[in-house]
Design an enzyme around this catalytic site. Structure first.
Site, short mmCIF file in Angstrom:
data_model
loop_
_atom_site.label_atom_id
_atom_site.label_comp_id
_atom_site.label_asym_id
_atom_site.label_seq_id
_atom_site.Cartn_x
_atom_site.Cartn_y
_atom_site.Cartn_z
N GLU A 198 82.17 70.02 -24.45
CA GLU A 198 81.98 68.62 -24.04
C GLU A 198 81.56 67.69 -25.18
O GLU A 198 81.68 66.48 -25.05
CB GLU A 198 80.96 68.52 -22.89
CG GLU A 198 79.55 68.82 -23.31
CD GLU A 198 78.51 68.00 -22.52
OE1 GLU A 198 78.85 67.32 -21.55
OE2 GLU A 198 77.34 68.05 -22.91
N HIS A 235 79.76 64.91 -20.36
CA HIS A 235 80.46 64.10 -21.37
C HIS A 235 81.98 64.27 -21.30
O HIS A 235 82.69 63.84 -22.20
CB HIS A 235 79.96 64.43 -22.77
CG HIS A 235 78.59 63.90 -23.04
ND1 HIS A 235 78.32 62.56 -23.15
CD2 HIS A 235 77.40 64.53 -23.19
CE1 HIS A 235 77.02 62.38 -23.38
NE2 HIS A 235 76.44 63.56 -23.39
FE FE2 Z 1 76.25 68.92 -24.50
FE FE2 Z 2 75.85 67.60 -21.32
#
Ligand code: FE2
Ligand code: FE2
Ligand code: FE2
Ligand code: FE2
Ligand code: FE2
Ligand code: FE2
Ligand code: FE2
Ligand code: FE2
Lengths: 260, 260, 260, 260
Positions: free
Chosen positions: B39, B68
């Site tokens: 991420e 994210h």
């Molecule tokens: Fe992370």
């Molecule tokens: Fe995260």
């Protein structure tokens, strides 16, 4: 000089783990001074006068606290007269008790022990970064070592707090999440650091609480009664070796599981 | 069969650490299958098509994500056509991509890899406890092993999630806090568990970000520009040994520090 | 047809305000149907069987709830047998009670009353935007009007919820903040909307609670005992005039202050 | 003396509403002094030098800010040289700009205008309750009236802040939620109070932002681009009449809707 710091002691199982492990570690690992986080020592929330004395009688020299400090209201009555019980320093001015204290090590050196709460995902207190600076100023020239228990939730705030004090404290140890982290290290400036020391109490639990209750809470969203779990115990701590000039030279994790 | 799971890979330093460590571990530790949380792989936030391919070309078989996931908007364009990229399953129905996938191990057994986000101190998504139940139902009879990356902040939610799946998944590994925890264990039902695998990226940093920036943020409250840190690297992972009947028999932490 | 909706009734003072105002308003303003939020009716937190009956006997036809719904545990015992007590519909499946109900207006038309909790700055429940869609589907063809109490903190979530239901509900009224807002309007699709109806209870207070206690909490950070305030009362409500085809034609705020 | 205080001005539509309404109100309602919250004046987030001058040229005497104060980074360059631009006083020491300022009313009396951010559900700043006490001390004997814009989310914190200053400030007006509240009153000590003045900008929106974007965000959980809405305008303000001895005698809400 070697300092043993014990992570959040939860309820009777946590106190039992202290009873079993502290004398053993003091003997086997040549521990000179013992500090412990006691914010959950009484039934999982807060601490009483009796339990404070019980822990101080079992070889702990200083107790630090956290966001649960006031959960047992009787602490308001005795904290001012117990200098070995340190509460988060960043409560607004006027709060009962002390946010740090000076203690003498067996070798005659002095160690200041301070306690601060983080603010990310936690209560709105005074700034711990600013507050710890004021603590260092007020201690200037009076202590050989500075030891800080930073009681906080967010890893970003904890790691930042370690860097903030690198070279200015002998140790910054995190508490509150009840899960020991594996990031212990001596920072470049000579400060021993770990994000969280972990929890001392019932091993098969969610942070010390009966897992069935916590699971029911997450799954149903309904209120549940939290009770300290039973069964096998765990003891979470770090051993920090102090060096010259207020620095640390070593930090080792302790994570013991055993039957109570 | 041995699975290597790598914690949140942060930016170029994290990808460099993967490049250096994955072939070595695969060789030395006889790894059969590699999963990684990606991420933060693109400059600290999100992932691009190019970086997805770079990581999949370097020996990673499946990438999981987290809060994210959508930071680099181009993921919207390619996630539907890349079955090896798994995003949190508990986004509301209709989100692009897949929340779990089925993969084949070298021994011919099948492994399902799922990804869920926690909700405590994080975004308002669908319930991960309910969602993972639905995943298990929909996989019923189709897979030999279930592997879950639970991307969450609060230790209570993570530990509870582990117990929730004990005996039903081979492994539940936590990600997101970027700090490795020391609580790895095989739960009584045979599920390998760790609260957080930790971060793969720049070692002298706050969760991968330049520490000066984060410190300035905490101290001044003013906005700062976050940049991925440089310098020495760290590689955080776990190695999980699979057993019979969908269980795990062993979980070992990997936490390597080295120069890039 | 004119609906009176009363905002969060707090404790005995709130019930006294109901006793004084409801008969008067029903008479003077020709009210046909009365709905009230009762989540704080019992001493500021939750509701009991006795207080439920007291309020239903005083001219209230339906009670809605909120995040404090379970504060008095006895509700678990009687909510399933009291169809006029509606709890937030977006608790996970299996929660006691009903999230919406169908009622008959004096003119024979049917009105569905639903209750949802917001999630921003509040508990992790199921998505209210999705949930209210399911409610509308399940009511399809069975009701003439839809009335929704959206119990939420953040204005963004509340205003968005109003737009979400514009043209599909006769009314979306906000509760929970205990402060009446001045943004009442008929949305373009014919839905009566207000972000918060406000609090019915002690006027010189902080949201119904003794102001000295709340101030001490904010200033000292120490725990305090919250008590329902005394003194002059306030009664907060809206009067909604229903029109054709499930729409509303008018929404008027009521904010009365008087001695109890 | 009559003060006009305008709630959060959002983007170009908000500035257009100011342009249309301020001269009219000054004339028709005999306004002597105009204060406005400008934290969203530049495209919904922050303020620029040019927009600061535009607003100050259109009859606004003082601009207050909020949590979005630093969103346009150029404010760092000019805030120190613009004493009519007041930022939240409870940023840590060393932040650019001023948290309060002294201004002269047409009758020669002096008015201090201060700005504070709340902390509940908002950023971790210094305590506003303590900070406002320090402001009052530092202004002692220097001002005839004290006017405070308390920029906060939670109604509990806002109402408590009003009580905290009752009798010590002429006015405490809330901002930030972008929804006007109907609880305006003169507190017993003579302080004009309202929990939120509301938003000045596009009427058919979610807090000034295009409603389709916000709805998509709540429904899908996916990232969206927020844009200031267009269409009819609204102007939210209060008119406060000052009395003797630093008190207020009257507070009236203004909530106008019109085409731009
Ligand atoms: Fe992370
Ligand atoms: Fe995260
Ligand atoms: Fe604790
Ligand atoms: Fe704690
Ligand atoms: Fe309420
Ligand atoms: Fe509520
Ligand atoms: Fe604003
Ligand atoms: Fe704001």
């Amino acid at each position: 000089m070697r300092i043993l710091f014990i992570g959040d002691i939860v309820g009777k199982p946590g106190r039992r783990a202290v009873e079993l492990m502290v004398p053993k570690l003091v003997r086997e690992r040549a521990i000179d001074f013992v500090i412990a986080n006691g914010e959950n020592a009484a039934g999982g929330n807060g601490i009483t006068r009796e339990i404070t004395h019980e822990l101080l009688d079992r070889g702990i020299h200083v107790l630090t606290m956290g966001n649960h400090v006031w959960d047992k209201r009787e602490i308001m009555d005795f904290i001012d007269s117990e200098p070995r019980l340190i509460r988060p320093a960043n409560y607004p001015m006027g709060a009962p008790g002390r946010g740090w204290g000076l203690f003498t090590l067996p070798n005659g050196k002095r160690i200041a022990v301070g306690n601060f709460c983080g603010r990310v995902f936690l209560d709105n207190l005074d700034c711990p970064f600013y507050g710890v600076g004021r603590m260092l100023e007020s201690l200037h020239g009076q202590t050989d070592y500075v030891f800080v228990d930073f009681h906080a939730e967010a890893t970003s705030e904890k790691v930042a707090f370690g860097w903030h004090l690198d070279g200015r404290a002998a140790a910054v140890v995190g508490t509150h999440t009840h899960v020991q982290t594996a990031d212990e290290r001596i920072l470049p400036g000579g400060t021993a650091y770990i994000s969280d020391v972990g929890m001392t109490g019932p091993h098969d639990s969610v942070l010390g609480v009966k897992k069935e209750a916590i699971l029911r809470k997450f799954i149903t969203g309904l209120p549940v009664r939290f009770e300290t779990a039973t069964g096998p115990l765990q003891f979470c701590a770090v051993i920090i070796t102090l060096g010259d000039k207020g620095k640390a030279t070593k930090i080792e994790r302790v994570f013991e599981r055993f039957d109570g």
